[in-house]
Design an enzyme around this catalytic site. Sequence first.
Site, PDB file in Angstrom:
ATOM      1  N   ARG A  28      46.854  36.045  14.149  1.00 47.13           N
ATOM      2  CA  ARG A  28      47.751  34.949  14.529  1.00 47.13           C
ATOM      3  C   ARG A  28      48.419  34.284  13.327  1.00 47.13           C
ATOM      4  O   ARG A  28      48.692  33.086  13.343  1.00 47.13           O
ATOM      5  CB  ARG A  28      47.006  33.874  15.337  1.00 47.13           C
ATOM      6  N   ARG A  41      60.696  29.161  17.488  1.00 44.32           N
ATOM      7  CA  ARG A  41      60.246  29.170  18.879  1.00 44.32           C
ATOM      8  C   ARG A  41      61.099  28.209  19.711  1.00 44.32           C
ATOM      9  O   ARG A  41      61.493  28.533  20.833  1.00 44.32           O
ATOM     10  CB  ARG A  41      58.777  28.767  18.940  1.00 44.32           C
ATOM     11  N   TYR A 157      42.895  39.185  32.281  1.00 47.41           N
ATOM     12  CA  TYR A 157      44.003  38.254  32.550  1.00 47.41           C
ATOM     13  C   TYR A 157      44.764  38.654  33.815  1.00 47.41           C
ATOM     14  O   TYR A 157      45.207  37.808  34.592  1.00 47.41           O
ATOM     15  CB  TYR A 157      44.978  38.228  31.368  1.00 47.41           C
TER      16      TYR A 157
HETATM   17  O1  CP3 Z   1      50.519  36.725  14.476  1.00 52.45           O
HETATM   18  C1  CP3 Z   1      49.927  37.516  15.240  1.00 52.45           C
HETATM   19  O2  CP3 Z   1      48.697  37.681  15.240  1.00 52.45           O
HETATM   20  C2  CP3 Z   1      50.766  38.434  16.117  1.00 52.45           C
HETATM   21  C3  CP3 Z   1      51.053  37.989  17.447  1.00 52.45           C
HETATM   22  C4  CP3 Z   1      49.951  37.813  18.489  1.00 52.45           C
HETATM   23  C5  CP3 Z   1      50.003  36.771  19.438  1.00 52.45           C
HETATM   24  N1  CP3 Z   1      48.996  36.966  20.322  1.00 52.45           N
HETATM   25  C6  CP3 Z   1      51.012  35.708  19.460  1.00 52.45           C
HETATM   26  C7  CP3 Z   1      50.812  34.519  20.295  1.00 52.45           C
HETATM   27  C8  CP3 Z   1      48.841  38.603  18.786  1.00 52.45           C
HETATM   28  C9  CP3 Z   1      48.280  39.822  18.065  1.00 52.45           C
HETATM   29  C10 CP3 Z   1      48.245  38.063  19.965  1.00 52.45           C
HETATM   30  C11 CP3 Z   1      47.070  38.638  20.622  1.00 52.45           C
HETATM   31  C12 CP3 Z   1      46.497  37.969  21.804  1.00 52.45           C
HETATM   32  N2  CP3 Z   1      47.148  37.284  22.797  1.00 52.45           N
HETATM   33  C13 CP3 Z   1      45.136  38.046  22.165  1.00 52.45           C
HETATM   34  C14 CP3 Z   1      44.072  38.804  21.395  1.00 52.45           C
HETATM   35  C15 CP3 Z   1      43.564  38.063  20.213  1.00 52.45           C
HETATM   36  C16 CP3 Z   1      42.803  36.795  20.552  1.00 52.45           C
HETATM   37  O3  CP3 Z   1      43.320  35.730  20.156  1.00 52.45           O
HETATM   38  O4  CP3 Z   1      41.743  36.874  21.158  1.00 52.45           O
HETATM   39  C17 CP3 Z   1      44.968  37.327  23.356  1.00 52.45           C
HETATM   40  C18 CP3 Z   1      43.665  37.115  24.114  1.00 52.45           C
HETATM   41  C19 CP3 Z   1      46.259  36.859  23.753  1.00 52.45           C
HETATM   42  C20 CP3 Z   1      46.613  36.107  25.000  1.00 52.45           C
HETATM   43  C21 CP3 Z   1      47.251  34.806  24.706  1.00 52.45           C
HETATM   44  N3  CP3 Z   1      48.514  34.657  24.163  1.00 52.45           N
HETATM   45  C22 CP3 Z   1      46.728  33.516  24.956  1.00 52.45           C
HETATM   46  C23 CP3 Z   1      45.353  33.238  25.540  1.00 52.45           C
HETATM   47  C24 CP3 Z   1      47.688  32.600  24.543  1.00 52.45           C
HETATM   48  C25 CP3 Z   1      47.645  31.105  24.710  1.00 52.45           C
HETATM   49  C26 CP3 Z   1      46.753  30.455  23.737  1.00 52.45           C
HETATM   50  C27 CP3 Z   1      47.563  29.933  22.600  1.00 52.45           C
HETATM   51  O5  CP3 Z   1      47.155  30.125  21.440  1.00 52.45           O
HETATM   52  O6  CP3 Z   1      48.598  29.314  22.883  1.00 52.45           O
HETATM   53  C28 CP3 Z   1      48.790  33.330  24.021  1.00 52.45           C
HETATM   54  C29 CP3 Z   1      50.025  32.768  23.436  1.00 52.45           C
HETATM   55  C30 CP3 Z   1      50.388  33.202  22.060  1.00 52.45           C
HETATM   56  N4  CP3 Z   1      50.372  34.482  21.601  1.00 52.45           N
HETATM   57  C31 CP3 Z   1      50.873  32.354  21.019  1.00 52.45           C
HETATM   58  C32 CP3 Z   1      51.137  33.177  19.925  1.00 52.45           C
HETATM   59  C33 CP3 Z   1      51.698  32.762  18.589  1.00 52.45           C
HETATM   60  C34 CP3 Z   1      51.122  30.866  21.142  1.00 52.45           C
HETATM   61  C35 CP3 Z   1      52.378  30.720  21.918  1.00 52.45           C
HETATM   62  C36 CP3 Z   1      53.224  29.574  21.479  1.00 52.45           C
HETATM   63  O7  CP3 Z   1      53.968  29.700  20.494  1.00 52.45           O
HETATM   64  O8  CP3 Z   1      53.182  28.566  22.193  1.00 52.45           O
END
Ligand code: CP3
Length: 349
Positions: A28, A41, A157
């Site tokens: 992330r 964003r 999910y």
């Molecule tokens: O920078 C990176 O790592 C690359 C991009 C990336 C994102 N999500 C961007 C993201 C990657 C590799 C992921 C993987 C991901 N997504 C996982 C596996 C890793 C882990 O964290 O366990 C999972 C379970 C998800 C599902 C997911 N996506 C959730 C549960 C959420 C909401 C929680 C949160 O942090 O907001 C997301 C959204 C998400 N994916 C964001 C980002 C940067 C936040 C969105 C935003 O900008 O509001």
Amino acid sequence: MLPRMTDKPFLKTLAGEAVWPPPVWLMRQAGRYLPEYRAVRDKAGGFIALCTTPDLAAEVTLQPIRRYGFDAAILFSDILMVPWAMGQDLRFAEGEGPLLTPIKDQAGLDALDVAAVPERAAPIMETVRRVRAALETDHPGRALIGFAGSPWTVACYMVEGRGGGEFPLARRMAFRDPEMFAAVMAKLESATLTYLLAQAEAGAEALMLFDSWAGLLSPSGFRRWVIEPSVRLATALRKARPDIPLIGFPRLAGPLLQEYAAAVSVQAVAMDTGMDPAWAARHVPPQMALQGNLDPQAVVAGGPALEAEARAILEAMRGRPFVFNLGHGIVPPTPPEHVAQLMQILRAA
Ligand code: CP3
């Protein structure tokens, strides 16, 4: 095939070399803790729009590389873009995380369109091409990671319709209606293979399989829903693209990490925060790289606690192929200057 010649420290490490100081990237690493991410964003008008607009997605992928000089960029996308590409309704609600129309029955299953994935995911592949080209010109030595969620974690999910808990509906479906659950998993496995191969084709140099919820399963469930599909995916990837290393991340697997590492053809395993790196070093093959596993909250805290935790991990990993990372994704309250502090410690290791 022999690992191809490379001078990228991250790829050398995945090929089994104990590069020191170790290469580093952070799960992330592109995200809300960075003001420049929040600005893009807002401009995109939403998370899915950001993931499917190649110039903006490429921009946020590169932001942390510019700021910190990480050894790898990870494609900016999400594991839930595969169900989205199969036509499942997906939205990211502010403060609620992802919301999907849950798959409850045969009709929900039948609506998933695996054949739609290449076209729906095409903008994401364009992002991969742009990022790879930008890395080669502006950041030589930095590699590009593509990724997908593992079928188990993404199915959680898809069946639950949301995250934020322990996925009771998905876990119950796996027990009560294993045939239905297996059918969801089979579609997902096929879509995931297509999606990962397309990323490799577009220029990803390594791939990572995120199994964030692997640790929710019993040992027998872990073997059936985590190990077996991962074995098939990894084997198919090795066959099609023996030049592209694969990182597995069965989060919270505990001692089952050993079985995972022995069974799945991965070149590296990522350790979650609770995994003892010394234990992992004894229980995975010596040429297999380890990645991890600093507590993301230690980076929020910064200072001497961050330094002590980072040094303990380095100490345990010295002399073996190792990629420094966190044990889970970086969290929004992380002060960007604490990441800079971490980089200073690691580069001087
Ligand atoms: O920078 C990176 O790592 C690359 C991009 C990336 C994102 N999500 C961007 C993201 C990657 C590799 C992921 C993987 C991901 N997504 C996982 C596996 C890793 C882990 O964290 O366990 C999972 C379970 C998800 C599902 C997911 N996506 C959730 C549960 C959420 C909401 C929680 C949160 O942090 O907001 C997301 C959204 C998400 N994916 C964001 C980002 C940067 C936040 C969105 C935003 O900008 O509001």
